[in-house]
Write an enzyme that holds these catalytic residues in place. Structure first.
Site, PDB file in Angstrom:
ATOM      1  CD  GLN A   1       0.855  -4.313   5.927  1.00 53.12           C
ATOM      2  OE1 GLN A   1       0.450  -4.977   6.874  1.00 53.12           O
ATOM      3  NE2 GLN A   1       0.208  -3.280   5.459  1.00 53.12           N
TER       4      GLN A   1
ATOM      5  CG  HIS B   1       6.277  -0.452   4.916  1.00 53.37           C
ATOM      6  ND1 HIS B   1       5.969   0.898   4.881  1.00 53.37           N
ATOM      7  CD2 HIS B   1       5.204  -1.048   5.500  1.00 53.37           C
ATOM      8  CE1 HIS B   1       4.790   1.101   5.438  1.00 53.37           C
ATOM      9  NE2 HIS B   1       4.289  -0.065   5.818  1.00 53.37           N
TER      10      HIS B   1
ATOM     11  CG  ASN C   1      -1.766  -1.137   1.430  1.00 53.43           C
ATOM     12  OD1 ASN C   1      -2.190  -1.732   0.444  1.00 53.43           O
ATOM     13  ND2 ASN C   1      -2.057  -1.501   2.662  1.00 53.43           N
TER      14      ASN C   1
ATOM     15  CG  HIS D   1      11.149   3.227   5.868  1.00 61.83           C
ATOM     16  ND1 HIS D   1      12.280   3.779   6.438  1.00 61.83           N
ATOM     17  CD2 HIS D   1      11.586   2.196   5.112  1.00 61.83           C
ATOM     18  CE1 HIS D   1      13.345   3.091   6.033  1.00 61.83           C
ATOM     19  NE2 HIS D   1      12.941   2.128   5.233  1.00 61.83           N
TER      20      HIS D   1
HETATM   21 ZN   LIG Z   1      12.299   5.206   7.895  1.00 60.30          ZN
END
Ligand SMILES: [Zn+2]
Length: 363
Positions: free
Chosen positions: A171, A169, A156, A167
Protein backbone atom coordinates in the site's frame (compact mmCIF):
# COMPACT_ATOMS: atom_id res chain seq x y z
CA UNK A 1 9.15 0.83 -17.92
CA UNK A 2 5.90 1.72 -19.64
CA UNK A 3 3.24 3.54 -17.67
CA UNK A 4 -0.44 3.47 -18.68
CA UNK A 5 -2.95 5.41 -16.56
CA UNK A 6 -6.66 4.62 -16.80
CA UNK A 7 -9.84 5.00 -14.75
CA UNK A 8 -12.00 2.45 -12.97
CA UNK A 9 -15.80 2.48 -13.32
CA UNK A 10 -16.23 4.58 -10.18
CA UNK A 11 -13.69 7.19 -11.26
CA UNK A 12 -10.71 5.97 -9.26
CA UNK A 13 -7.32 6.14 -10.96
CA UNK A 14 -5.45 2.94 -11.93
CA UNK A 15 -1.95 2.82 -13.44
CA UNK A 16 -0.27 -0.10 -15.19
CA UNK A 17 3.52 -0.32 -14.94
CA UNK A 18 4.87 -2.66 -17.60
CA UNK A 19 8.30 -4.13 -18.22
CA UNK A 20 7.73 -4.16 -21.98
CA UNK A 21 7.17 -0.96 -23.94
CA UNK A 22 4.94 -2.95 -26.31
CA UNK A 23 2.30 -3.60 -23.62
CA UNK A 24 -1.18 -2.34 -24.57
CA UNK A 25 -3.57 -1.72 -21.69
CA UNK A 26 -6.94 -0.70 -23.08
CA UNK A 27 -9.35 -2.98 -21.19
CA UNK A 28 -12.37 -1.19 -19.72
CA UNK A 29 -13.73 -1.74 -16.20
CA UNK A 30 -17.17 -3.35 -16.84
CA UNK A 31 -18.32 -3.55 -13.23
CA UNK A 32 -21.47 -1.68 -12.16
CA UNK A 33 -19.69 0.55 -9.65
CA UNK A 34 -21.13 3.80 -8.43
CA UNK A 35 -18.80 6.67 -7.59
CA UNK A 36 -17.31 6.30 -4.14
CA UNK A 37 -18.12 8.82 -1.45
CA UNK A 38 -15.30 8.93 1.03
CA UNK A 39 -15.12 10.89 4.20
CA UNK A 40 -11.92 11.13 6.11
CA UNK A 41 -11.11 13.59 8.81
CA UNK A 42 -7.81 14.24 10.57
CA UNK A 43 -8.15 14.92 14.29
CA UNK A 44 -5.25 16.09 16.41
CA UNK A 45 -4.84 14.77 19.95
CA UNK A 46 -4.27 17.84 22.14
CA UNK A 47 -2.22 15.99 24.77
CA UNK A 48 -0.06 13.75 22.58
CA UNK A 49 0.14 16.16 19.66
CA UNK A 50 -0.34 13.35 17.15
CA UNK A 51 -3.06 12.88 14.56
CA UNK A 52 -5.74 10.26 14.05
CA UNK A 53 -7.50 9.70 10.71
CA UNK A 54 -11.20 9.16 11.35
CA UNK A 55 -12.63 7.46 8.27
CA UNK A 56 -16.35 6.97 7.80
CA UNK A 57 -17.44 6.02 4.34
CA UNK A 58 -20.88 6.09 2.82
CA UNK A 59 -21.31 3.75 -0.04
CA UNK A 60 -23.80 3.66 -2.86
CA UNK A 61 -24.70 0.31 -4.36
CA UNK A 62 -21.55 -1.73 -3.82
CA UNK A 63 -20.41 -4.43 -6.15
CA UNK A 64 -19.53 -7.47 -4.04
CA UNK A 65 -17.41 -10.03 -5.82
CA UNK A 66 -17.83 -13.59 -4.49
CA UNK A 67 -15.52 -14.25 -1.57
CA UNK A 68 -13.49 -16.79 -3.52
CA UNK A 69 -12.65 -14.28 -6.24
CA UNK A 70 -9.53 -12.28 -5.54
CA UNK A 71 -10.04 -8.58 -6.37
CA UNK A 72 -6.31 -8.19 -7.10
CA UNK A 73 -6.05 -10.95 -9.71
CA UNK A 74 -6.50 -9.80 -13.33
CA UNK A 75 -10.05 -9.88 -14.76
CA UNK A 76 -10.71 -13.06 -16.74
CA UNK A 77 -13.87 -13.65 -18.74
CA UNK A 78 -16.83 -12.70 -16.58
CA UNK A 79 -14.70 -12.76 -13.45
CA UNK A 80 -14.24 -9.04 -12.95
CA UNK A 81 -11.72 -7.70 -10.46
CA UNK A 82 -10.19 -4.34 -9.58
CA UNK A 83 -7.81 -4.78 -12.52
CA UNK A 84 -9.69 -4.61 -15.84
CA UNK A 85 -6.95 -6.24 -17.95
CA UNK A 86 -6.44 -10.01 -18.22
CA UNK A 87 -2.79 -9.70 -17.19
CA UNK A 88 -0.38 -7.19 -15.70
CA UNK A 89 3.17 -6.74 -14.42
CA UNK A 90 2.70 -4.17 -11.64
CA UNK A 91 -0.47 -2.17 -11.10
CA UNK A 92 -1.35 0.67 -8.73
CA UNK A 93 -4.84 1.95 -8.00
CA UNK A 94 -6.68 4.15 -5.54
CA UNK A 95 -8.05 2.23 -2.58
CA UNK A 96 -11.86 1.93 -2.72
CA UNK A 97 -12.07 2.26 1.06
CA UNK A 98 -9.26 4.72 1.86
CA UNK A 99 -8.27 5.80 5.35
CA UNK A 100 -7.06 9.08 3.84
CA UNK A 101 -8.89 10.87 1.01
CA UNK A 102 -9.41 14.30 -0.47
CA UNK A 103 -7.97 17.03 1.76
CA UNK A 104 -6.55 14.45 4.12
CA UNK A 105 -4.38 12.63 1.60
CA UNK A 106 -4.66 9.50 -0.49
CA UNK A 107 -4.37 5.71 -0.20
CA UNK A 108 -3.27 3.42 -2.99
CA UNK A 109 -2.86 -0.32 -3.49
CA UNK A 110 0.20 -1.72 -5.29
CA UNK A 111 -0.08 -5.20 -6.81
CA UNK A 112 3.44 -6.63 -7.13
CA UNK A 113 2.58 -9.41 -9.60
CA UNK A 114 -0.48 -10.98 -11.21
CA UNK A 115 0.56 -14.34 -9.71
CA UNK A 116 -1.85 -14.85 -6.80
CA UNK A 117 0.24 -17.49 -5.05
CA UNK A 118 3.58 -15.71 -5.20
CA UNK A 119 5.10 -13.47 -2.56
CA UNK A 120 7.48 -10.54 -2.99
CA UNK A 121 10.41 -12.87 -2.26
CA UNK A 122 9.39 -14.97 -5.30
CA UNK A 123 9.74 -12.07 -7.74
CA UNK A 124 12.58 -11.96 -10.26
CA UNK A 125 15.09 -9.13 -9.93
CA UNK A 126 13.53 -7.55 -13.01
CA UNK A 127 10.07 -7.60 -11.38
CA UNK A 128 11.39 -6.26 -8.08
CA UNK A 129 13.07 -3.41 -9.97
CA UNK A 130 9.73 -2.60 -11.61
CA UNK A 131 8.10 -2.38 -8.17
CA UNK A 132 10.89 -0.02 -7.02
CA UNK A 133 10.29 2.14 -10.10
CA UNK A 134 6.54 2.16 -9.41
CA UNK A 135 7.12 3.20 -5.75
CA UNK A 136 9.40 5.97 -6.99
CA UNK A 137 6.94 7.17 -9.61
CA UNK A 138 4.06 7.20 -7.12
CA UNK A 139 6.18 9.17 -4.64
CA UNK A 140 6.85 11.76 -7.37
CA UNK A 141 3.21 11.95 -8.48
CA UNK A 142 1.66 12.01 -5.01
CA UNK A 143 4.09 14.68 -3.81
CA UNK A 144 2.54 16.97 -6.43
CA UNK A 145 -0.92 16.80 -4.81
CA UNK A 146 -1.59 19.95 -2.75
CA UNK A 147 -2.80 17.93 0.26
CA UNK A 148 0.23 15.64 0.42
CA UNK A 149 3.21 16.19 2.74
CA UNK A 150 4.73 12.72 3.10
CA UNK A 151 4.54 9.50 1.06
CA UNK A 152 4.78 6.11 2.78
CA UNK A 153 5.18 2.92 0.72
CA UNK A 154 4.79 -0.29 2.71
CA UNK A 155 3.88 -3.95 2.65
CA UNK A 156 2.03 -5.92 5.33
CA UNK A 157 2.50 -9.63 4.74
CA UNK A 158 0.69 -12.44 6.53
CA UNK A 159 -2.63 -13.13 8.20
CA UNK A 160 -1.03 -12.47 11.60
CA UNK A 161 -0.58 -8.82 10.56
CA UNK A 162 -4.25 -8.65 9.64
CA UNK A 163 -3.84 -9.06 5.89
CA UNK A 164 -7.06 -10.49 4.50
CA UNK A 165 -6.05 -10.68 0.83
CA UNK A 166 -3.42 -13.31 0.08
CA UNK A 167 -2.49 -11.75 -3.26
CA UNK A 168 1.00 -10.15 -3.06
CA UNK A 169 0.42 -6.45 -2.65
CA UNK A 170 1.44 -3.40 -0.70
CA UNK A 171 0.00 0.00 0.00
CA UNK A 172 0.93 3.64 -0.29
CA UNK A 173 -0.32 6.24 2.20
CA UNK A 174 0.11 9.88 1.24
CA UNK A 175 -0.27 11.93 4.43
CA UNK A 176 -1.16 15.62 4.73
CA UNK A 177 1.42 16.11 7.50
CA UNK A 178 4.86 14.96 8.65
CA UNK A 179 4.20 11.66 10.46
CA UNK A 180 5.08 11.42 14.19
CA UNK A 181 7.88 8.85 13.71
CA UNK A 182 9.51 10.92 10.99
CA UNK A 183 9.21 14.06 13.13
CA UNK A 184 10.84 12.22 16.06
CA UNK A 185 13.76 11.20 13.85
CA UNK A 186 14.11 14.70 12.46
CA UNK A 187 14.16 16.16 15.98
CA UNK A 188 16.97 13.76 16.93
CA UNK A 189 18.83 14.69 13.74
CA UNK A 190 18.45 18.43 14.45
CA UNK A 191 19.66 18.02 18.06
CA UNK A 192 22.65 15.92 17.00
CA UNK A 193 23.60 18.40 14.28
CA UNK A 194 23.59 21.17 16.87
CA UNK A 195 25.55 19.23 19.50
CA UNK A 196 28.13 17.72 17.16
CA UNK A 197 28.85 20.83 15.14
CA UNK A 198 27.18 19.61 11.99
CA UNK A 199 27.38 15.82 11.89
CA UNK A 200 24.43 13.96 10.38
CA UNK A 201 22.96 11.47 12.87
CA UNK A 202 21.91 8.97 10.18
CA UNK A 203 25.48 8.92 8.84
CA UNK A 204 26.84 8.42 12.35
CA UNK A 205 24.43 5.56 13.10
CA UNK A 206 25.17 3.80 9.82
CA UNK A 207 28.95 4.10 10.30
CA UNK A 208 28.69 2.75 13.85
CA UNK A 209 26.49 -0.17 12.84
CA UNK A 210 28.72 -1.10 9.90
CA UNK A 211 31.68 -1.31 12.28
CA UNK A 212 29.78 -3.50 14.74
CA UNK A 213 28.38 -7.00 15.14
CA UNK A 214 24.81 -6.49 13.97
CA UNK A 215 25.45 -6.24 10.22
CA UNK A 216 23.17 -8.61 8.32
CA UNK A 217 24.19 -7.91 4.75
CA UNK A 218 26.46 -5.41 3.02
CA UNK A 219 26.85 -4.77 -0.70
CA UNK A 220 28.54 -2.04 -2.70
CA UNK A 221 25.62 0.40 -2.43
CA UNK A 222 23.45 -0.93 0.43
CA UNK A 223 23.85 -1.92 4.07
CA UNK A 224 21.44 -3.86 6.28
CA UNK A 225 21.73 -4.27 10.04
CA UNK A 226 19.70 -5.04 13.15
CA UNK A 227 19.65 -1.74 15.06
CA UNK A 228 21.24 -1.46 18.51
CA UNK A 229 17.86 -0.85 20.15
CA UNK A 230 15.65 -3.02 17.93
CA UNK A 231 12.00 -2.78 18.97
CA UNK A 232 10.88 -6.02 17.30
CA UNK A 233 12.10 -9.64 17.62
CA UNK A 234 13.62 -9.59 14.13
CA UNK A 235 14.11 -6.13 12.71
CA UNK A 236 16.41 -5.04 9.89
CA UNK A 237 17.13 -1.53 8.65
CA UNK A 238 18.28 -1.25 5.04
CA UNK A 239 20.08 1.95 3.95
CA UNK A 240 21.63 3.07 0.69
CA UNK A 241 25.25 3.86 1.58
CA UNK A 242 25.01 7.26 -0.07
CA UNK A 243 22.46 9.19 1.99
CA UNK A 244 19.46 10.48 0.02
CA UNK A 245 16.19 11.92 1.38
CA UNK A 246 13.81 9.83 -0.71
CA UNK A 247 13.36 7.29 -3.51
CA UNK A 248 13.46 10.06 -6.11
CA UNK A 249 17.08 10.85 -5.21
CA UNK A 250 18.30 7.25 -5.33
CA UNK A 251 20.98 6.93 -8.01
CA UNK A 252 21.03 4.35 -10.78
CA UNK A 253 23.76 2.21 -9.18
CA UNK A 254 21.75 1.82 -5.98
CA UNK A 255 18.55 1.16 -7.94
CA UNK A 256 20.24 -1.53 -10.01
CA UNK A 257 21.58 -3.29 -6.93
CA UNK A 258 18.41 -2.98 -4.83
CA UNK A 259 16.52 -6.05 -6.13
CA UNK A 260 19.21 -8.60 -5.26
CA UNK A 261 19.74 -7.09 -1.81
CA UNK A 262 16.06 -6.79 -0.90
CA UNK A 263 15.06 -10.19 -2.30
CA UNK A 264 17.87 -11.79 -0.30
CA UNK A 265 16.65 -10.08 2.89
CA UNK A 266 13.08 -11.25 2.34
CA UNK A 267 14.23 -14.80 1.60
CA UNK A 268 16.25 -14.82 4.82
CA UNK A 269 13.18 -13.63 6.71
CA UNK A 270 11.29 -16.63 5.37
CA UNK A 271 14.00 -18.92 6.76
CA UNK A 272 14.34 -17.44 10.27
CA UNK A 273 12.00 -19.94 11.86
CA UNK A 274 13.09 -23.02 9.93
CA UNK A 275 14.75 -25.43 12.28
CA UNK A 276 18.43 -26.25 11.76
CA UNK A 277 18.92 -28.68 8.89
CA UNK A 278 15.27 -28.52 7.91
CA UNK A 279 15.58 -26.07 5.03
CA UNK A 280 13.15 -26.13 2.15
CA UNK A 281 15.83 -27.85 0.08
CA UNK A 282 15.20 -31.01 2.10
CA UNK A 283 11.78 -31.20 0.50
CA UNK A 284 9.58 -31.04 3.59
CA UNK A 285 6.83 -28.45 3.58
CA UNK A 286 7.21 -26.20 6.61
CA UNK A 287 4.11 -26.68 8.76
CA UNK A 288 4.15 -23.01 9.71
CA UNK A 289 2.93 -20.14 7.56
CA UNK A 290 5.59 -17.90 5.98
CA UNK A 291 7.11 -15.30 8.28
CA UNK A 292 4.67 -12.41 8.69
CA UNK A 293 6.39 -9.06 8.19
CA UNK A 294 5.99 -5.35 7.72
CA UNK A 295 8.29 -3.60 5.24
CA UNK A 296 8.21 0.18 5.61
CA UNK A 297 9.95 2.80 3.46
CA UNK A 298 10.93 5.90 5.41
CA UNK A 299 11.15 9.00 3.23
CA UNK A 300 11.63 12.69 3.97
CA UNK A 301 8.51 14.86 4.00
CA UNK A 302 8.21 17.28 1.08
CA UNK A 303 8.87 20.99 1.54
CA UNK A 304 9.37 22.31 5.05
CA UNK A 305 9.78 19.39 7.49
CA UNK A 306 7.92 21.21 10.25
CA UNK A 307 10.83 20.40 12.61
CA UNK A 308 13.05 23.38 13.51
CA UNK A 309 16.68 22.86 12.52
CA UNK A 310 15.98 19.86 10.26
CA UNK A 311 15.81 20.12 6.49
CA UNK A 312 14.50 17.35 4.28
CA UNK A 313 18.04 16.81 2.94
CA UNK A 314 19.08 15.79 6.47
CA UNK A 315 16.79 12.77 6.32
CA UNK A 316 18.04 9.36 5.15
CA UNK A 317 15.83 7.18 2.99
CA UNK A 318 15.73 3.69 4.46
CA UNK A 319 13.57 0.62 4.71
CA UNK A 320 12.61 -0.96 8.02
CA UNK A 321 11.71 -4.65 7.79
CA UNK A 322 10.43 -6.46 10.85
CA UNK A 323 8.37 -9.39 11.98
CA UNK A 324 6.05 -9.67 14.95
CA UNK A 325 6.84 -13.39 15.27
CA UNK A 326 9.13 -14.13 18.24
CA UNK A 327 9.58 -17.83 17.72
CA UNK A 328 7.67 -20.62 15.97
CA UNK A 329 3.99 -20.22 16.73
CA UNK A 330 4.46 -17.22 19.05
CA UNK A 331 3.70 -13.62 18.21
CA UNK A 332 4.86 -10.42 19.81
CA UNK A 333 1.76 -8.50 20.82
CA UNK A 334 1.72 -4.84 21.61
CA UNK A 335 0.51 -5.26 25.16
CA UNK A 336 0.39 -2.99 28.20
CA UNK A 337 3.88 -1.53 28.17
CA UNK A 338 4.00 -0.98 24.41
CA UNK A 339 0.39 0.11 23.84
CA UNK A 340 -0.03 1.92 27.11
CA UNK A 341 3.34 3.62 27.49
CA UNK A 342 5.24 3.28 24.18
CA UNK A 343 7.93 1.23 25.93
CA UNK A 344 8.88 -1.83 23.88
CA UNK A 345 10.04 -5.05 25.50
CA UNK A 346 12.06 -7.20 23.07
CA UNK A 347 12.81 -10.80 24.03
CA UNK A 348 15.29 -11.42 21.20
CA UNK A 349 18.70 -9.76 21.72
CA UNK A 350 19.52 -7.73 18.56
CA UNK A 351 22.97 -9.37 18.32
CA UNK A 352 21.36 -12.84 18.30
CA UNK A 353 18.80 -11.71 15.70
CA UNK A 354 21.61 -10.45 13.44
CA UNK A 355 23.50 -13.73 13.89
CA UNK A 356 20.39 -15.73 12.91
CA UNK A 357 19.83 -13.54 9.85
CA UNK A 358 23.40 -14.24 8.74
CA UNK A 359 23.03 -18.01 9.37
CA UNK A 360 20.11 -18.24 6.97
CA UNK A 361 21.88 -16.47 4.07
CA UNK A 362 21.37 -17.99 0.62
CA UNK A 363 24.27 -20.29 -0.16
ZN1 LIG B 1 -5.21 -12.77 -6.56
Amino acid sequence: MKKTPTQLADGRELIYYDLRDSAVRDAVDRRPLEPTVTRSEIRRDPLLGDSVAIASHRQGRTYHPPADECPLCPSRGERLSEIPDSSYDVVVFENRFPSLAGDSGRCEVVCFTSDHDASFADLTEEQARLVLDAWTDRTAELSQLPAVKQVFCFENRGAEIGVTLGHPHGQIYAYPFTTPRTALMLRSVAAHKEQSGGENLFDAVLARELAGERVVLESEHWAAFVPYAAHWPYEVHLYPKRRVPDLLALDEDARTEFPQVYLELLRRFDRIFEREGEGSAVGGTPSESPTPYIAAWHQAPFGDTGVPGAQREDFALHLELFTIRRTSGKLKFLAGSESGMNVFINDVPPERAAERLREVASS
